[in-house]
Design an enzyme around this catalytic site. Structure first.
Site, PDB file in Angstrom:
ATOM      1  N   ASP A  33       0.842  -1.202   0.000  1.00 30.93           N
ATOM      2  CA  ASP A  33       0.000   0.000   0.000  1.00 30.93           C
ATOM      3  C   ASP A  33       0.873   1.247   0.000  1.00 30.93           C
ATOM      4  OD1 ASP A  33      -1.891   1.959   0.471  1.00 30.93           O
ATOM      5  OD2 ASP A  33      -2.255   1.373   2.561  1.00 30.93           O
ATOM      6  N   ASN A  35      -0.002   4.516  -0.584  1.00 31.62           N
ATOM      7  CA  ASN A  35      -0.504   5.788  -0.033  1.00 31.62           C
ATOM      8  C   ASN A  35      -1.037   5.670   1.389  1.00 31.62           C
ATOM      9  OD1 ASN A  35      -2.976   4.576  -0.326  1.00 31.62           O
ATOM     10  ND2 ASN A  35      -3.776   6.014  -1.859  1.00 31.62           N
ATOM     11  N   ASP A  37      -3.623   4.186   2.737  1.00 34.79           N
ATOM     12  CA  ASP A  37      -5.058   4.210   3.061  1.00 34.79           C
ATOM     13  C   ASP A  37      -5.580   2.845   3.518  1.00 34.79           C
ATOM     14  OD1 ASP A  37      -5.047   2.776   0.726  1.00 34.79           O
ATOM     15  OD2 ASP A  37      -6.514   4.022  -0.328  1.00 34.79           O
ATOM     16  N   ASP A  41      -2.038  -0.762  -3.638  1.00 37.60           N
ATOM     17  CA  ASP A  41      -2.212   0.005  -4.871  1.00 37.60           C
ATOM     18  C   ASP A  41      -1.065  -0.261  -5.838  1.00 37.60           C
ATOM     19  OD1 ASP A  41      -0.129   1.571  -3.716  1.00 37.60           O
ATOM     20  OD2 ASP A  41      -1.639   2.751  -2.635  1.00 37.60           O
ATOM     21  N   ASP A 219     -11.459 -14.354 -16.305  1.00 32.67           N
ATOM     22  CA  ASP A 219     -12.340 -14.670 -15.191  1.00 32.67           C
ATOM     23  C   ASP A 219     -13.596 -15.415 -15.678  1.00 32.67           C
ATOM     24  OD1 ASP A 219     -12.770 -13.903 -12.271  1.00 32.67           O
ATOM     25  OD2 ASP A 219     -14.639 -13.156 -13.126  1.00 32.67           O
ATOM     26  N   GLU A 281      -9.747 -19.179 -16.298  1.00 37.22           N
ATOM     27  CA  GLU A 281     -10.299 -19.644 -15.032  1.00 37.22           C
ATOM     28  C   GLU A 281     -11.560 -20.412 -15.409  1.00 37.22           C
ATOM     29  OE1 GLU A 281     -12.402 -18.374 -10.857  1.00 37.22           O
ATOM     30  OE2 GLU A 281     -12.982 -17.497 -12.763  1.00 37.22           O
TER      31      GLU A 281
HETATM   32  C1  GLC Z   1     -13.758 -15.443 -10.251  1.00 32.16           C
HETATM   33  C2  GLC Z   1     -12.801 -14.672  -9.361  1.00 32.16           C
HETATM   34  C3  GLC Z   1     -13.491 -14.381  -8.077  1.00 32.16           C
HETATM   35  C4  GLC Z   1     -14.702 -13.517  -8.370  1.00 32.16           C
HETATM   36  C5  GLC Z   1     -15.619 -14.181  -9.382  1.00 32.16           C
HETATM   37  C6  GLC Z   1     -16.618 -13.230  -9.946  1.00 32.16           C
HETATM   38  O1  GLC Z   1     -14.071 -16.677  -9.742  1.00 32.16           O
HETATM   39  O2  GLC Z   1     -11.617 -15.379  -9.212  1.00 32.16           O
HETATM   40  O3  GLC Z   1     -12.650 -13.759  -7.161  1.00 32.16           O
HETATM   41  O4  GLC Z   1     -15.405 -13.279  -7.199  1.00 32.16           O
HETATM   42  O5  GLC Z   1     -14.898 -14.683 -10.480  1.00 32.16           O
HETATM   43  O6  GLC Z   1     -15.986 -12.324 -10.803  1.00 32.16           O
END
Ligand code: GLC
Length: 553
Positions: A33, A35, A37, A41, A219, A281
């Site tokens: 991190d 900054n 917060d 980042d 994803d 994924e």
């Molecule tokens: C994938 C990501 C996960 C996210 C989901 C919805 O499984 O790895 O973290 O919550 O997709 O986008």
């Protein structure tokens, strides 16, 4: 008796860098991190990136840092062409990519095509538009069932729990149609048969390829296309939030139509040269089916989740490794290997759980079968050393090189995963694997920043796991990862092939080139002979249980 597993195609040139790569996942909220917060980042990452390079990995994959209201930690994207102010700005992204390349690291960014944030301009337009207008066709709106449409259009449930549909309230205050969201209600699913959706993602890919990224982790690459007619679904019990083994029959995952999208994306990537990659994924079972995601004209790699889910058992591991090499090798792709990521219980805890724990459910103070920390770490080190000896490409998740366990005792009121809320606090969800990293034992927030703020509380007792402490200790988990990655490269294990050895029950053993790998998954010591190259724990002329050793042949 020994069995020869199918050989992987060797990397012919450096353009195929991904075939044997070790890729390090950075979860931007929790890496560093800059900054102060309390949320990590991009400048923080850039500043600390040399530590990732020092591990010896080939690439980093960054979880999303795009504009997002952060209802699902950035997987709810409102604008793919800009950086969320919480993480910095586009100049910071450019600086990060440049620094990574300077350090010899490729950069893979996350792409989230299944859904957008409800704050995305398209969804705002859709919400404001009358029922049949084109602006709504980019999403999946349907009339409800039952009297006055008061029941959802079908029985699908969200991966995070609860119904996968939310009924809209029209601008005039009356109730309208329902929209589909396989995840949180703030993540409406896109309609992938709509040309706007297809074309916009083409442009988004180019936007980031032009900025120099080396590829995308895609994803929910098993989602996107839903079965015609959106039929009800009756999943089997215990399949985990992503569907588990009954997956093939799921009307919203693993539909044939997704492959057309990946072929289209592959053409775009190839137009930038052969070294840009797509990583799926795809929670698809069995592996022979997952292999369809990595056919020569589709993606380059897919995360091997069946391997991640394989228990620490010699027979099961051996079968899974053999099947993985065969399934991916069968379509000319390298197998991948992964033990942890931001969605699963960290393997330093998972491998010592004594109760079933479906993916996505997480663990917390009231979970059954909580792990014994020492045993978990011992097994995690052994499992990692086994994984890094396998031919193909390996993914590691930030913090596993420090042996971080799952943080089990996050206070209830600090939890943030939508899973926790959507299941009425029944499933803990994934916060426990997302806690900010410990860099310096004696600094505020263990050096995550210099203010001490942290979006998820860090546990007491992580000082001993901090990177600065481990850097000075040759027996640390950090030292083990560095030695393993270095030795893997020196002996070209990622390009190798594997020959199983039979060294007795509970012993996982194989030769890969000039390295002999022995993992003792039994309860008794195993005698060894040869020069030790790397070991996950102390070894003499025997390997103790839950220990892996690499020997020179
Ligand atoms: C994938 C990501 C996960 C996210 C989901 C919805 O499984 O790895 O973290 O919550 O997709 O986008």
């Amino acid at each position: 008796m020994s069995t020869v597993a199918p050989t992987q195609s060797p990397s012919q040139t450096s353009t195929q860098w991904w075939r044997n790569a070790v890729i390090y996942q950075i979860y931007p909220r929790s890496f560093a991190d800059g900054n102060g917060d309390g949320i990590g980042d991009l400048p923080g990452i850039t500043h600390r990136l040399e530590h990732v390079a020092a591990l010896g990995v080939d690439a980093v994959w960054l979880s999303p840092f795009y504009v997002s209201p952060q209802h699902d930690a950035g997987y709810d994207v409102a604008d793919f062409r800009d950086v969320d102010p919480v993480f910095g700005n586009l100049d910071d992204a450019d600086a990060l990519i440049a620094r990574a390349h300077e350090l010899g690291l490729k950069v893979i960014v996350d792409m989230v095509p299944n859904h957008v944030s409800s704050e995305h301009v398209w969804f705002k337009e859709a919400k404001a538009a009358p029922e049949d207008s084109p602006a709504r066709h980019r999403f999946i709106y349907r009339d409800g069932r039952g009297e006055n449409g008061s029941e959802p259009p079908n029985n699908w449930t969200s991966v995070f729990g609860g119904p996968a549909w939310t009924r809209e309230t029209r601008p005039d205050g009356t109730l309208g149609q329902w929209y589909l969201h396989l995840f949180d209600s703030t993540q409406p699913d896109l309609n992938w048969s709509h040309p706007d959706v297809q074309n916009d993602f083409d442009d988004i890919l180019r936007f980031w390829l032009d900025r120099g990224v080396n590829g995308f982790r895609v994803d929910v690459a098993h989602g996107l296309i839903k079965e015609e007619g959106l039929p009800d679904h009756f999943p089997k019990e215990g399949g985990g939030s992503m569907g588990g083994e009954e997956f093939h029959a799921t009307p919203y995952f693993g539909q044939e139509g997704v492959h057309e999208v990946w072929r289209r994306w592959r053409t775009i990537l190839d137009s930038y040269g052969p070294d840009r990659i797509l990583v799926a994924e795809a929670w698809v079972y069995p592996l022979t089916r997952m292999a369809n995601w990595v056919r020569p004209d589709e993606m380059h790699q897919a995360f091997n989740f069946p391997y991640l889910e394989t228990p620490w058992n010699a027979d099961r591991q051996r079968t899974m490794i053999t099947e993985s090499l065969a399934a991916f090798g069968g379509v000319g792709a390298p197998s991948t290997w992964v033990l942890s990521n931001h969605d699963v219980v960290r393997h330093a805890s998972r491998l010592a759980l004594t109760a079933e724990n479906p993916q996505g459910h997480g663990i917390g103070p009231n979970s059954p079968g909580l792990p014994i920390a020492d045993l978990g770490l011992k097994r995690a080190r052994a499992a990692t050393l086994m994984m890094l000896a396998l031919p193909g490409s390996a993914y590691i998740y930030q913090g596993e090189e420090l042996g971080l366990p799952e943080h089990v005792y996050i206070p209830d009121d600090a939890r943030q995963d939508p899973t926790w809320f959507r299941t009425n606090k029944e499933r803990y969800g994934r916060d426990g694997c997302r806690v900010p990293l410990p860099w310096e034992a004696a600094a505020p927030a263990y050096g995550f920043n210099d203010t001490g703020a942290s979006w998820l509380p860090q546990p007491d007792g992580w000082a001993g796991l901090a990177r600065d402490v481990q850097s000075a200790d040759p027996t640390s988990t950090l030292a083990l990862y560095k030695a393993a990655i270095r030795t893997r490269r020196e002996h070209s294990l990622g390009d190798g092939s594997l020959e199983w050895l039979d060294l007795g029950e509970g012993v996982l053993a194989f030769d890969n080139g000039d390295v002999r790998v022995i993992a003792n998954v039994s309860g008794a010591p195993v005698r060894i002979d040869g020069q030790v190259l790397v070991a996950s724990g102390p070894v003499s002329d025997v390997v103790e249980p839950d220990t892996t050793v690499w020997l020179a042949r």
